[in-house]
Design an enzyme around this catalytic site. Structure first.
Site, PDB file in Angstrom:
ATOM      1  N   TYR A 142      -4.470   0.186   3.327  1.00  0.00           N
ATOM      2  CA  TYR A 142      -4.204   0.029   4.756  1.00  0.00           C
ATOM      3  C   TYR A 142      -3.847   1.354   5.407  1.00  0.00           C
ATOM      4  O   TYR A 142      -3.606   2.357   4.714  1.00  0.00           O
ATOM      5  CB  TYR A 142      -3.081  -0.996   4.981  1.00  0.00           C
ATOM      6  CG  TYR A 142      -1.686  -0.467   4.697  1.00  0.00           C
ATOM      7  CD1 TYR A 142      -1.252  -0.242   3.386  1.00  0.00           C
ATOM      8  CD2 TYR A 142      -0.814  -0.166   5.729  1.00  0.00           C
ATOM      9  CE1 TYR A 142       0.019   0.247   3.141  1.00  0.00           C
ATOM     10  CE2 TYR A 142       0.465   0.326   5.485  1.00  0.00           C
ATOM     11  CZ  TYR A 142       0.874   0.529   4.192  1.00  0.00           C
ATOM     12  OH  TYR A 142       2.124   1.022   3.940  1.00  0.00           O
TER      13      TYR A 142
ATOM     14  N   ARG B 250      -7.675   9.573   5.220  1.00  0.00           N
ATOM     15  CA  ARG B 250      -6.838   9.093   4.107  1.00  0.00           C
ATOM     16  C   ARG B 250      -7.283   7.711   3.648  1.00  0.00           C
ATOM     17  O   ARG B 250      -7.265   7.415   2.452  1.00  0.00           O
ATOM     18  CB  ARG B 250      -5.364   9.084   4.502  1.00  0.00           C
ATOM     19  CG  ARG B 250      -4.448   8.730   3.325  1.00  0.00           C
ATOM     20  CD  ARG B 250      -2.985   8.855   3.659  1.00  0.00           C
ATOM     21  NE  ARG B 250      -2.592   7.928   4.690  1.00  0.00           N
ATOM     22  CZ  ARG B 250      -1.402   7.939   5.312  1.00  0.00           C
ATOM     23  NH1 ARG B 250      -0.503   8.849   4.980  1.00  0.00           N
ATOM     24  NH2 ARG B 250      -1.120   7.062   6.241  1.00  0.00           N
TER      25      ARG B 250
ATOM     26  N   ARG C 210     -10.889 -15.972  -8.444  1.00  0.00           N
ATOM     27  CA  ARG C 210      -9.835 -15.127  -8.999  1.00  0.00           C
ATOM     28  C   ARG C 210     -10.161 -14.660 -10.417  1.00  0.00           C
ATOM     29  O   ARG C 210     -10.331 -15.465 -11.338  1.00  0.00           O
ATOM     30  CB  ARG C 210      -8.495 -15.875  -9.002  1.00  0.00           C
ATOM     31  CG  ARG C 210      -7.329 -14.975  -9.389  1.00  0.00           C
ATOM     32  CD  ARG C 210      -5.993 -15.694  -9.337  1.00  0.00           C
ATOM     33  NE  ARG C 210      -4.910 -14.773  -9.664  1.00  0.00           N
ATOM     34  CZ  ARG C 210      -4.598 -14.402 -10.920  1.00  0.00           C
ATOM     35  NH1 ARG C 210      -5.269 -14.897 -11.944  1.00  0.00           N
ATOM     36  NH2 ARG C 210      -3.626 -13.536 -11.142  1.00  0.00           N
TER      37      ARG C 210
ATOM     38  N   LYS D 253      -2.628   4.456  -0.552  1.00  0.00           N
ATOM     39  CA  LYS D 253      -1.879   3.618   0.393  1.00  0.00           C
ATOM     40  C   LYS D 253      -2.298   2.154   0.230  1.00  0.00           C
ATOM     41  O   LYS D 253      -3.098   1.628   1.006  1.00  0.00           O
ATOM     42  CB  LYS D 253      -2.120   4.118   1.820  1.00  0.00           C
ATOM     43  CG  LYS D 253      -1.097   3.622   2.806  1.00  0.00           C
ATOM     44  CD  LYS D 253      -1.112   4.472   4.056  1.00  0.00           C
ATOM     45  CE  LYS D 253      -0.273   3.904   5.163  1.00  0.00           C
ATOM     46  NZ  LYS D 253       1.133   3.693   4.828  1.00  0.00           N
TER      47      LYS D 253
ATOM     48  N   GLU E 106      10.563   9.871  -1.337  1.00  0.00           N
ATOM     49  CA  GLU E 106      10.184   9.546   0.044  1.00  0.00           C
ATOM     50  C   GLU E 106      10.873   8.241   0.400  1.00  0.00           C
ATOM     51  O   GLU E 106      11.513   7.609  -0.441  1.00  0.00           O
ATOM     52  CB  GLU E 106       8.669   9.398   0.172  1.00  0.00           C
ATOM     53  CG  GLU E 106       8.097   8.259  -0.656  1.00  0.00           C
ATOM     54  CD  GLU E 106       6.593   8.067  -0.493  1.00  0.00           C
ATOM     55  OE1 GLU E 106       6.025   8.507   0.520  1.00  0.00           O
ATOM     56  OE2 GLU E 106       6.003   7.449  -1.395  1.00  0.00           O
TER      57      GLU E 106
ATOM     58  N   LEU F  93       3.342   9.563  -0.877  1.00  0.00           N
ATOM     59  CA  LEU F  93       2.177   9.464  -0.003  1.00  0.00           C
ATOM     60  C   LEU F  93       2.119  10.734   0.850  1.00  0.00           C
ATOM     61  O   LEU F  93       3.153  11.185   1.363  1.00  0.00           O
ATOM     62  CB  LEU F  93       2.331   8.241   0.908  1.00  0.00           C
ATOM     63  CG  LEU F  93       1.149   7.966   1.817  1.00  0.00           C
ATOM     64  CD1 LEU F  93      -0.025   7.390   1.026  1.00  0.00           C
ATOM     65  CD2 LEU F  93       1.524   7.019   2.945  1.00  0.00           C
TER      66      LEU F  93
END
Ligand code: PMP
Length: 286
Positions: free
Chosen positions: A33, A52, A100, A148, A181, A206
């Protein structure tokens, strides 16, 4: 005016915007995301965020759901349809819908969701004036947080712990006692000599798009930056501390684990970075 969201090829009323129950984002957090700030009618640093996103997709061997040019049109269209002048746009790509199974599905098409919402800029302005508090927590995430992904459960728990302690962010700390972070932000300090310090963006954190833009902002203000590790102790004794992210820009930290930073008020360096940010960041009209 109803909110409109983009889901897999259509613009739907937000309340009817669904993905399938066998979407791999839902079942495996097999999704990446981005969040971009929208300010004064501009999407901020969209180029950097989409670069990114491309890197996250590559690292996970996931395909772009559409060409980058089409992607940019969808992002701008969602912002426009929701008449967001100040707020944020959220972009999520999952590996798609499939029965799945852990293994990558053959032939699944990536799912794309884009949402946007208004945020009153006075809220962040107020926070910046007051400053925020952070707590420190031991790092318990996997070592690929440079990607991310939506696998954010440790971040959720850490930020919930911060809230319970009367703080607004949690800083993950490595086994050497160095700050990595925040749960949803990068961490910075300003030394007694006025040097900005932030951890190198290796695999341990990140590489924030805001962080990258702040390097340029700092250079423009004649400030020196050191990318190096810093300990919780050094942070508590620093002249200033702050966090950065797309939605908070540069946000002063006034206490770490209840230890006030300097005089316990927002520092002047972070406020000048915050002030100059918008002039330096990339701005694309929505
Ligand atoms: N680290 C983490 C864990 C984050 O979730 C975020 C916010 N996306 C950041 C750093 C800051 O990144 P950016 O400046 O690109 O928003």
């Amino acid at each position: 005016m109803p909110r409109i969201s983009y889901v897999n090829g259509r613009y739907a009323p937000h309340a009817d915007a669904y993905v399938h129950i066998e979407d791999r984002g839902y079942q495996f957090a097999d999704a990446v995301y981005e969040v971009c700030e929208v300010a004064k009618g501009y999407i901020v640093d969209m180029g950097g965020h989409l670069d990114r996103l491309g890197r996250s997709l590559d690292e996970l061997r996931m395909a772009w759901p559409m060409s980058r040019a089409a992607f940019e049109i969808v992002v701008r269209e969602v912002v426009r349809r929701n008449r967001v002048t100040n707020g944020l746009v959220y972009i999520q790509v999952s590996r798609g819908v499939a029965p799945r199974d852990f293994l990558f599905p053959a032939g699944a098409r990536p799912s794309l969701v884009v949402t946007a919402r208004k945020v009153n800029p006075a809220i962040n302005a107020g926070k910046a004036e007051a400053g925020i508090k952070v707590i420190t927590v031991p790092e318990n995430r996997w070592d690929r947080v440079d990607i991310k992904t939506v696998g954010l459960l440790p971040n959720v728990l850490a930020k919930e712990q911060a809230k319970a302690a009367g703080a607004q962010e949690a800083w993950f700390v490595d086994t050497d006692g160095n700050v990595k972070e925040g749960g949803s932000s990068n961490a910075w300090i300003v030394t007694k000599d006025g040097v900005l310090v932030t951890r190198p963006a290796d695999h341990g954190i990140l590489r924030g798009i805001t962080r990258t833009t702040l390097f340029k902002v700092a250079a423009g203000l004649g400030l020196k930056i050191e990318e190096r590790h810093f300990s919780v102790q050094e942070a508590k004794e620093a002249r200033e501390a702050f966090i950065s992210s797309a939605t908070t820009i540069a946000m002063p930290v006034i206490a770490i684990d209840d230890t006030p930073i300097a005089n316990g008020h927002p520092g002047s360096t972070v406020l000048s970075l915050r002030q100059a940010f918008f002039d330096v960041a990339e701005k694309r009209p929505a």
